[in-house]
Design a protein around this motif. Structure first.
Motif, mmCIF file in Angstrom:
data_model
loop_
_atom_site.group_PDB
_atom_site.id
_atom_site.type_symbol
_atom_site.label_atom_id
_atom_site.label_comp_id
_atom_site.label_asym_id
_atom_site.label_seq_id
_atom_site.Cartn_x
_atom_site.Cartn_y
_atom_site.Cartn_z
ATOM 1 N N LEU A 57 0.958 -1.197 -0.063
ATOM 2 C CA LEU A 57 -0.052 0.032 -0.020
ATOM 3 C C LEU A 57 0.941 1.026 0.261
ATOM 4 N N ILE A 58 1.840 1.285 0.647
ATOM 5 C CA ILE A 58 2.681 2.249 0.867
ATOM 6 C C ILE A 58 3.450 2.678 -0.461
ATOM 7 N N ALA A 59 3.933 1.689 -1.073
ATOM 8 C CA ALA A 59 4.534 1.870 -2.546
ATOM 9 C C ALA A 59 3.552 2.404 -3.536
ATOM 10 N N TRP A 60 2.231 2.169 -3.429
ATOM 11 C CA TRP A 60 1.335 2.814 -4.469
ATOM 12 C C TRP A 60 0.866 4.245 -3.644
ATOM 13 N N GLY A 61 1.639 4.704 -2.638
ATOM 14 C CA GLY A 61 1.445 6.276 -2.378
ATOM 15 C C GLY A 61 0.533 6.511 -0.887
ATOM 16 N N HIS A 62 0.032 5.339 -0.595
ATOM 17 C CA HIS A 62 -0.877 5.476 0.613
ATOM 18 C C HIS A 62 0.259 5.686 1.974
ATOM 19 N N ARG A 63 -0.384 6.701 2.594
ATOM 20 C CA ARG A 63 0.103 7.113 3.794
ATOM 21 C C ARG A 63 -0.722 7.023 5.081
ATOM 22 N N ASP A 64 -1.756 7.145 4.736
ATOM 23 C CA ASP A 64 -2.926 7.307 5.894
ATOM 24 C C ASP A 64 -3.624 5.765 5.918
ATOM 25 N N ILE A 65 -3.424 4.878 6.584
ATOM 26 C CA ILE A 65 -3.686 3.392 6.583
ATOM 27 C C ILE A 65 -4.307 2.941 7.643
ATOM 28 N N GLY A 66 -5.292 2.268 7.660
ATOM 29 C CA GLY A 66 -6.242 1.818 8.641
ATOM 30 C C GLY A 66 -5.845 0.167 8.813
ATOM 31 N N PHE A 67 -6.388 -0.444 10.224
ATOM 32 C CA PHE A 67 -6.429 -1.718 10.308
ATOM 33 C C PHE A 67 -7.671 -2.394 10.605
ATOM 34 N N LEU A 68 -8.192 -3.279 9.931
ATOM 35 C CA LEU A 68 -9.582 -3.955 10.305
ATOM 36 C C LEU A 68 -9.503 -5.302 11.177
ATOM 37 N N GLY A 69 -9.642 -5.487 12.497
ATOM 38 C CA GLY A 69 -9.412 -6.783 13.170
ATOM 39 C C GLY A 69 -9.223 -6.441 14.781
ATOM 40 N N ASN A 70 -9.815 -7.492 15.267
ATOM 41 C CA ASN A 70 -10.182 -7.461 16.830
ATOM 42 C C ASN A 70 -8.685 -8.135 17.311
ATOM 43 N N VAL A 71 -7.802 -7.587 17.680
ATOM 44 C CA VAL A 71 -6.461 -7.966 18.254
ATOM 45 C C VAL A 71 -6.490 -8.862 19.443
ATOM 46 N N ARG A 72 -7.766 -8.798 20.128
ATOM 47 C CA ARG A 72 -7.879 -9.569 21.139
ATOM 48 C C ARG A 72 -8.578 -10.946 20.919
ATOM 49 N N ALA A 73 -9.130 -11.060 19.531
ATOM 50 C CA ALA A 73 -9.810 -12.277 19.429
ATOM 51 C C ALA A 73 -9.132 -13.547 19.153
ATOM 52 N N THR A 74 -7.791 -13.432 18.583
ATOM 53 C CA THR A 74 -7.004 -14.422 18.132
ATOM 54 C C THR A 74 -5.489 -14.151 17.986
ATOM 55 N N SER A 75 -4.519 -14.956 18.231
ATOM 56 C CA SER A 75 -3.319 -14.483 18.213
ATOM 57 C C SER A 75 -2.896 -14.420 16.960
ATOM 58 N N SER A 76 -3.387 -14.953 15.636
ATOM 59 C CA SER A 76 -3.196 -14.497 14.461
ATOM 60 C C SER A 76 -3.451 -13.002 14.186
ATOM 61 N N ILE A 77 -4.670 -12.409 14.610
ATOM 62 C CA ILE A 77 -5.210 -11.220 14.263
ATOM 63 C C ILE A 77 -4.099 -10.221 14.917
ATOM 64 N N MET A 78 -3.779 -10.656 16.219
ATOM 65 C CA MET A 78 -2.684 -9.714 16.997
ATOM 66 C C MET A 78 -1.563 -9.757 16.058
ATOM 67 N N SER B 212 4.272 -2.604 12.837
ATOM 68 C CA SER B 212 5.712 -2.251 12.522
ATOM 69 C C SER B 212 6.194 -1.929 11.058
ATOM 70 N N GLU B 213 5.563 -2.143 10.142
ATOM 71 C CA GLU B 213 5.994 -1.611 9.012
ATOM 72 C C GLU B 213 5.627 0.080 8.755
ATOM 73 N N MET B 214 4.485 0.282 9.348
ATOM 74 C CA MET B 214 4.131 1.801 9.534
ATOM 75 C C MET B 214 5.271 2.460 10.222
ATOM 76 N N LEU B 215 5.485 1.951 11.449
ATOM 77 C CA LEU B 215 6.614 2.657 12.393
ATOM 78 C C LEU B 215 8.003 2.824 11.325
ATOM 79 N N ARG B 216 8.307 1.681 10.814
ATOM 80 C CA ARG B 216 9.538 1.426 10.205
ATOM 81 C C ARG B 216 9.680 2.693 8.945
ATOM 82 N N GLN B 217 8.552 2.948 8.423
ATOM 83 C CA GLN B 217 8.303 3.963 7.106
ATOM 84 C C GLN B 217 8.114 5.265 7.808
ATOM 85 N N GLY B 218 8.067 5.390 9.046
ATOM 86 C CA GLY B 218 7.866 6.679 9.815
ATOM 87 C C GLY B 218 6.506 7.149 9.688
#
Length: 328
Positions: free
Chosen positions: A169-190, A198-204
């Motif tokens: 997404l970042i390579a296509w110019g997106h900078r404001d990106i959201g996440f859809l998922g309940n991180v408390r529901a499963t370890s996979s979603i977390m 981590s990728e958003m943080l890495r890209q500043g």
């Protein structure tokens, strides 16, 4: 059903693990006990004395909330059965109800002493998984793990996969990106959220808290997310089924995908003919099933190495649900 390793162990007052070691020639069993086990196995017809023991009965436990006729875990279960069959074993399914988990009721497969090992598919509650882990039977978690419970686990590469989708997404110019998922529901979603973050943080890049949306309740029941007043330009969805429901919700609100909102996902499952082809991260479920069967079989044959968590890689699949943001 024929006699099992646990039956042999009960007759001689030893564990099923000891029986497995004796029949497979592993160390850790005295010669006297080994010979007793071999003689009893021959007498009861458990094995041909000139052939190695095989044909294990493996229990497959799936929480009801994860299992239906045509969802991701139903497909996963079919692949697991195929991997067991190819290895010469047998899979026996039992669904775990919410009441069983709440009341900590052991599954019938354990109460009736029918299986040599258990594979957990989907994610039971942590207390229930701890209960199963305390039953002194080989136990493996497939597609999830609890760090607090020492048990084997085979999982997809959730962190790397979600990071790859975010990077796309970042390579296509997106900078404001959201996440859809309940991180408390499963370890996979977390883990998928951690890969995204981590990728958003890495890209500043920062993530607006209001753009981290819930796709389900904590008990894994899917629900429609509440959209923020100011939408981001793209979303990373934790799985394909949720992504498709989300696209329908966006369209009902008058938004087009990918023209107005780009969407990436995870699993590469549920590609409905005629629907928008999703950019997603393909999970190698077949490899995960083969590795799970190998690990459980090794445990049944006496492998006592420390529990391990095996991560299986996948690959990005790039389709039509992403476009450059406007004015880029």
């Amino acid at each position: 059903m024929g006699i099992t390793m646990r039956d042999l162990g009960r007759m001689l007052g030893v564990s099923a693990v000891t029986v497995s070691k004796a029949l497979s020639g592993k160390a850790g069993v005295s010669e006297e006990v080994r010979q007793k086990i071999i003689r009893l196995a021959e007498e009861t017809g458990y094995i041909n004395p000139k052939q190695p023991a095989k044909g294990l009965d493996i229990g497959i436990l799936v929480p009801e909330s994860f299992f239906s006729g045509d969802n991701f875990y139903a497909m996963f279960y079919k692949q697991l059965l195929q991997a067991l069959t190819e290895a010469g074993h047998f899979g026996i399914l039992e669904l775990i109800t919410a009441d069983m988990q709440h009341d900590l009721v052991l599954p019938g497969l354990l109460r009736s002493d029918k299986v040599a090992a258990l594979i957990l598919l989907g994610q039971p509650s942590e207390p229930y998984t701890a209960l199963l882990a305390g039953q002194h039977l080989p136990l493996l978690a497939l597609d999830f793990h609890y760090p607090s419970i020492p048990m084997d686990a085979v999982v997809g590469d959730n962190i790397a996969g979600a990071a790859e989708m975010t990077r796309h997404l970042i390579a296509w110019g997106h900078r404001d990106i959201g996440f859809l998922g309940n991180v408390r529901a499963t370890s996979s979603i977390m883990e998928r959220y951690l890969g995204f973050a981590s990728e958003m943080l890495r890209q500043g890049l920062s993530v607006r808290p209001e753009c981290i949306l819930l796709d389900r309740r904590d008990d894994n029941v899917i629900c429609a997310p509440v959209l923020p007043e100011k939408l981001p330009t793209a979303f990373v969805c934790n799985c394909d089924i949720v992504a498709r429901l989300f696209i329908e919700q966006l369209r009902s609100d008058g938004l087009r995908v990918p023209e107005d909102m780009s969407v990436v996902s995870f699993d590469d499952f549920n590609n409905v003919p005629g629907s928008l082809p999703l950019t997603t991260y393909r999970v190698d479920t077949a490899a995960m099933c083969r590795i799970a069967v190998e690990r459980v079989t090794a445990r049944c044959r006496g492998d006592e190495t420390p529990p391990c968590r095996i991560v299986v890689g996948g690959e990005g699949v790039y389709r039509d649900s992403v476009s450059p943001i406007k004015n880029t």
